[in-house]
Design a protein around this motif. Structure first.
Motif, PDB file in Angstrom:
ATOM      1  N   THR A  51       0.826  -1.210   0.000  1.00 45.43           N
ATOM      2  CA  THR A  51       0.000   0.000   0.000  1.00 45.43           C
ATOM      3  C   THR A  51       0.860   1.260   0.000  1.00 45.43           C
ATOM      4  N   HIS A  52       1.892   1.248   0.852  1.00 47.40           N
ATOM      5  CA  HIS A  52       2.762   2.429   0.966  1.00 47.40           C
ATOM      6  C   HIS A  52       3.476   2.726  -0.351  1.00 47.40           C
ATOM      7  N   HIS A  53       3.887   1.680  -1.069  1.00 45.60           N
ATOM      8  CA  HIS A  53       4.651   1.860  -2.308  1.00 45.60           C
ATOM      9  C   HIS A  53       3.783   1.713  -3.561  1.00 45.60           C
ATOM     10  N   LYS A  54       2.467   1.656  -3.344  1.00 44.14           N
ATOM     11  CA  LYS A  54       1.495   1.682  -4.444  1.00 44.14           C
ATOM     12  C   LYS A  54       1.663   0.528  -5.440  1.00 44.14           C
ATOM     13  N   PHE A  55       1.815  -0.681  -4.900  1.00 41.65           N
ATOM     14  CA  PHE A  55       1.810  -1.868  -5.759  1.00 41.65           C
ATOM     15  C   PHE A  55       0.366  -2.255  -6.079  1.00 41.65           C
ATOM     16  N   ASP A  56       0.173  -2.811  -7.279  1.00 41.53           N
ATOM     17  CA  ASP A  56      -1.161  -3.248  -7.704  1.00 41.53           C
ATOM     18  C   ASP A  56      -1.472  -4.662  -7.227  1.00 41.53           C
ATOM     19  N   TYR A  57      -0.418  -5.492  -7.176  1.00 39.51           N
ATOM     20  CA  TYR A  57      -0.611  -6.913  -6.883  1.00 39.51           C
ATOM     21  C   TYR A  57       0.423  -7.420  -5.880  1.00 39.51           C
ATOM     22  N   LEU A  58      -0.043  -8.277  -4.989  1.00 40.70           N
ATOM     23  CA  LEU A  58       0.823  -9.017  -4.079  1.00 40.70           C
ATOM     24  C   LEU A  58       0.783 -10.478  -4.492  1.00 40.70           C
ATOM     25  N   LEU A  59       1.945 -11.068  -4.761  1.00 40.54           N
ATOM     26  CA  LEU A  59       2.013 -12.452  -5.233  1.00 40.54           C
ATOM     27  C   LEU A  59       2.576 -13.358  -4.148  1.00 40.54           C
ATOM     28  N   THR A  60       1.962 -14.532  -3.986  1.00 43.91           N
ATOM     29  CA  THR A  60       2.499 -15.557  -3.090  1.00 43.91           C
ATOM     30  C   THR A  60       2.696 -16.857  -3.869  1.00 43.91           C
ATOM     31  N   GLY A  61       3.565 -17.709  -3.340  1.00 41.63           N
ATOM     32  CA  GLY A  61       3.944 -18.921  -4.057  1.00 41.63           C
ATOM     33  C   GLY A  61       3.113 -20.146  -3.726  1.00 41.63           C
ATOM     34  N   HIS A  62       1.864 -19.976  -3.319  1.00 40.75           N
ATOM     35  CA  HIS A  62       1.015 -21.128  -3.031  1.00 40.75           C
ATOM     36  C   HIS A  62       0.835 -21.991  -4.284  1.00 40.75           C
ATOM     37  N   THR A  63       0.859 -23.299  -4.074  1.00 38.69           N
ATOM     38  CA  THR A  63       0.812 -24.238  -5.188  1.00 38.69           C
ATOM     39  C   THR A  63      -0.447 -25.110  -5.128  1.00 38.69           C
ATOM     40  N   LEU A  64      -0.582 -25.935  -6.151  1.00 37.12           N
ATOM     41  CA  LEU A  64      -1.646 -26.946  -6.175  1.00 37.12           C
ATOM     42  C   LEU A  64      -1.574 -27.825  -4.938  1.00 37.12           C
ATOM     43  N   SER A  65      -0.367 -28.157  -4.512  1.00 39.74           N
ATOM     44  CA  SER A  65      -0.183 -28.985  -3.318  1.00 39.74           C
ATOM     45  C   SER A  65      -0.718 -28.285  -2.074  1.00 39.74           C
ATOM     46  N   ASP A  66      -0.456 -26.987  -1.965  1.00 36.84           N
ATOM     47  CA  ASP A  66      -0.988 -26.212  -0.831  1.00 36.84           C
ATOM     48  C   ASP A  66      -2.511 -26.212  -0.852  1.00 36.84           C
ATOM     49  N   ARG A  67      -3.071 -26.107  -2.050  1.00 38.34           N
ATOM     50  CA  ARG A  67      -4.530 -26.071  -2.172  1.00 38.34           C
ATOM     51  C   ARG A  67      -5.149 -27.389  -1.710  1.00 38.34           C
ATOM     52  N   ALA A  68      -4.519 -28.506  -2.071  1.00 34.36           N
ATOM     53  CA  ALA A  68      -5.007 -29.815  -1.648  1.00 34.36           C
ATOM     54  C   ALA A  68      -4.908 -29.966  -0.129  1.00 34.36           C
ATOM     55  N   GLU A  69      -3.793 -29.512   0.440  1.00 34.18           N
ATOM     56  CA  GLU A  69      -3.607 -29.597   1.890  1.00 34.18           C
ATOM     57  C   GLU A  69      -4.613 -28.721   2.632  1.00 34.18           C
ATOM     58  N   THR A  70      -4.896 -27.534   2.094  1.00 34.03           N
ATOM     59  CA  THR A  70      -5.877 -26.637   2.705  1.00 34.03           C
ATOM     60  C   THR A  70      -7.267 -27.255   2.668  1.00 34.03           C
ATOM     61  N   PHE A  71      -7.587 -27.917   1.565  1.00 33.92           N
ATOM     62  CA  PHE A  71      -8.873 -28.604   1.421  1.00 33.92           C
ATOM     63  C   PHE A  71      -9.034 -29.639   2.537  1.00 33.92           C
ATOM     64  N   ILE A  72      -8.015 -30.474   2.724  1.00 29.72           N
ATOM     65  CA  ILE A  72      -8.074 -31.519   3.757  1.00 29.72           C
ATOM     66  C   ILE A  72      -8.119 -30.900   5.155  1.00 29.72           C
ATOM     67  N   TYR A  73      -7.267 -29.905   5.382  1.00 32.93           N
ATOM     68  CA  TYR A  73      -7.194 -29.251   6.695  1.00 32.93           C
ATOM     69  C   TYR A  73      -8.550 -28.668   7.083  1.00 32.93           C
ATOM     70  N   ASN A  74      -9.174 -27.941   6.166  1.00 34.40           N
ATOM     71  CA  ASN A  74     -10.464 -27.320   6.469  1.00 34.40           C
ATOM     72  C   ASN A  74     -11.590 -28.343   6.542  1.00 34.40           C
ATOM     73  N   LEU A  75     -11.488 -29.413   5.774  1.00 36.13           N
ATOM     74  CA  LEU A  75     -12.486 -30.476   5.832  1.00 36.13           C
ATOM     75  C   LEU A  75     -12.510 -31.112   7.218  1.00 36.13           C
ATOM     76  N   THR A  76     -11.329 -31.339   7.792  1.00 42.07           N
ATOM     77  CA  THR A  76     -11.254 -31.970   9.117  1.00 42.07           C
ATOM     78  C   THR A  76     -11.776 -31.041  10.214  1.00 42.07           C
ATOM     79  N   ARG A  77     -11.878 -29.749   9.918  1.00 40.14           N
ATOM     80  CA  ARG A  77     -12.375 -28.777  10.899  1.00 40.14           C
ATOM     81  C   ARG A  77     -13.865 -28.487  10.710  1.00 40.14           C
ATOM     82  N   GLY A  78     -14.504 -29.227   9.801  1.00 44.11           N
ATOM     83  CA  GLY A  78     -15.932 -29.058   9.596  1.00 44.11           C
ATOM     84  C   GLY A  78     -16.306 -27.851   8.763  1.00 44.11           C
TER      85      GLY A  78
END
Length: 325
Positions: A114-141
């Motif tokens: 925000t301070h340096h007026k960037f349009d986009y913030l990029l992170t290196g999340h992958t397909l593997s992270d997405r699968a792990e998040t799916f399982i993690y959140n599934l186990t939490r209901g």
């Protein structure tokens, strides 16, 4: 010397297909030093001449003992690749938990962007992270929103968009790319600590599922998440329309007659929005279900206390929130 790989082509194509990062954008890349964010940073740096981005790197130093030397390592990478670098450091002691680290890290990233007026913030999340998040959140209901939590794009504020360009890369892809180009991967010791639930999913559960059930489990879980994302977007739009019909002009009551013949999925979503507004907390499943039952309940029927002595009650054709006297 720049070497064009199949991974460059893969990212270049997904950027065109999904229109994630327009040409001439100002982009801030979160670089932890690990293989995923390192892969992302190098790919974006190599693709920059084609897209004419303005690129910078941001790193957050949590101040943890096992991270000693990491910030200098990342700064050296930025210098060697001739990329502008921002370092943010923890101003107080941060508990060594995933949630705490993520909260402070993202706050810092957004402040820099925000301070340096960037349009986009990029992170290196992958397909593997997405699968792990799916399982993690599934186990939490979690509901559908939780199962689709890791998406390609998320609006952080009016001027800043979070983008995850590597959601069709597996963790094996990012490792292979880094090895091919002999990139200096930082081996994060915290990633091997099984006190973190996500590490147990990554190190134990996913390999077991791949071996015993389906070698393509990561890809199939992310396909399911992508399908559910489309459903979530549709249901959210329909629920918003229904909420606007059911809410009274003073915003204090819901008309039961509007909700009675509607699908349960939409009833739940409308009640969730109503409770979130009136209770000023995100309601849990039990609270939502208790109020959904009031749609067809007798007059003056009510729930038990929902939050801080407040309860929902039927008053003729309306559901209202009242305080215990």
């Amino acid at each position: 010397m720049f070497v064009w790989t199949g991974y460059h082509s893969k990212l270049h194509q997904v950027l065109k297909d999904r229109q994630l990062l327009p040409k001439n954008s100002k982009i801030l890349i979160a670089l932890s030093g690990g293989q995923d964010s390192l892969c992302l940073t190098r790919l974006c740096s190599d693709l920059q001449p084609k897209w004419h981005w303005q690129i910078a790197i941001v790193h957050y130093d949590h101040g943890w003992v096992l991270d000693e030397g990491l910030a200098n390592h990342v700064e050296k990478i930025a210098k060697n690749w001739d990329i502008e670098f921002y370092l943010e450091q923890a101003k107080e002691k941060i508990a060594e938990t995933e949630a705490e680290a993520r909260k402070y890290r993202y706050e810092a990233f957004v402040n820099v962007a925000t301070h340096h007026k960037f349009d986009y913030l990029l992170t290196g999340h992958t397909l593997s992270d997405r699968a792990e998040t799916f399982i993690y959140n599934l186990t939490r209901g979690a509901g559908m929103e939780g199962l689709t939590a890791l998406n390609w794009i998320r609006q952080l504020n009016d001027h800043l968009t979070l983008v995850r360009p590597l959601l069709n890369f597996t963790r094996n892809d990012t490792l292979t790319f880094c090895q091919q180009l002999q990139l200096p991967i930082w081996q994060d010791k915290y990633n091997d600590n099984k006190k973190f639930a996500r590490n147990r999913i990554r190190l134990d559960l996913i390999p077991y599922l791949k071996k015993e059930l389906n070698p393509q489990i990561e890809q199939h879980l992310t396909q399911t998440a992508e399908i559910l994302r489309g459903d979530v977007e549709f249901l959210t739009e329909e629920a918003e329309k229904l909420f606007n019909l059911a809410i009274t002009e003073d915003k204090n009551n819901l008309k039961r007659s509007i909700l009675k013949d509607k699908p349960l999925s939409l009833q739940r979503r409308v009640i969730k929005v109503f409770l979130a507004q009136k209770l000023e907390i995100m309601p849990n499943f039990e609270q939502i279900e208790a109020v959904v039952r009031l749609i067809n309940a007798p007059n003056l029927d009510r729930t038990s206390s929902l939050s801080k002595g407040r309860f929902a009650q039927v008053k003729k054709d309306f559901i209202t929130i009242s305080d215990e006297k």
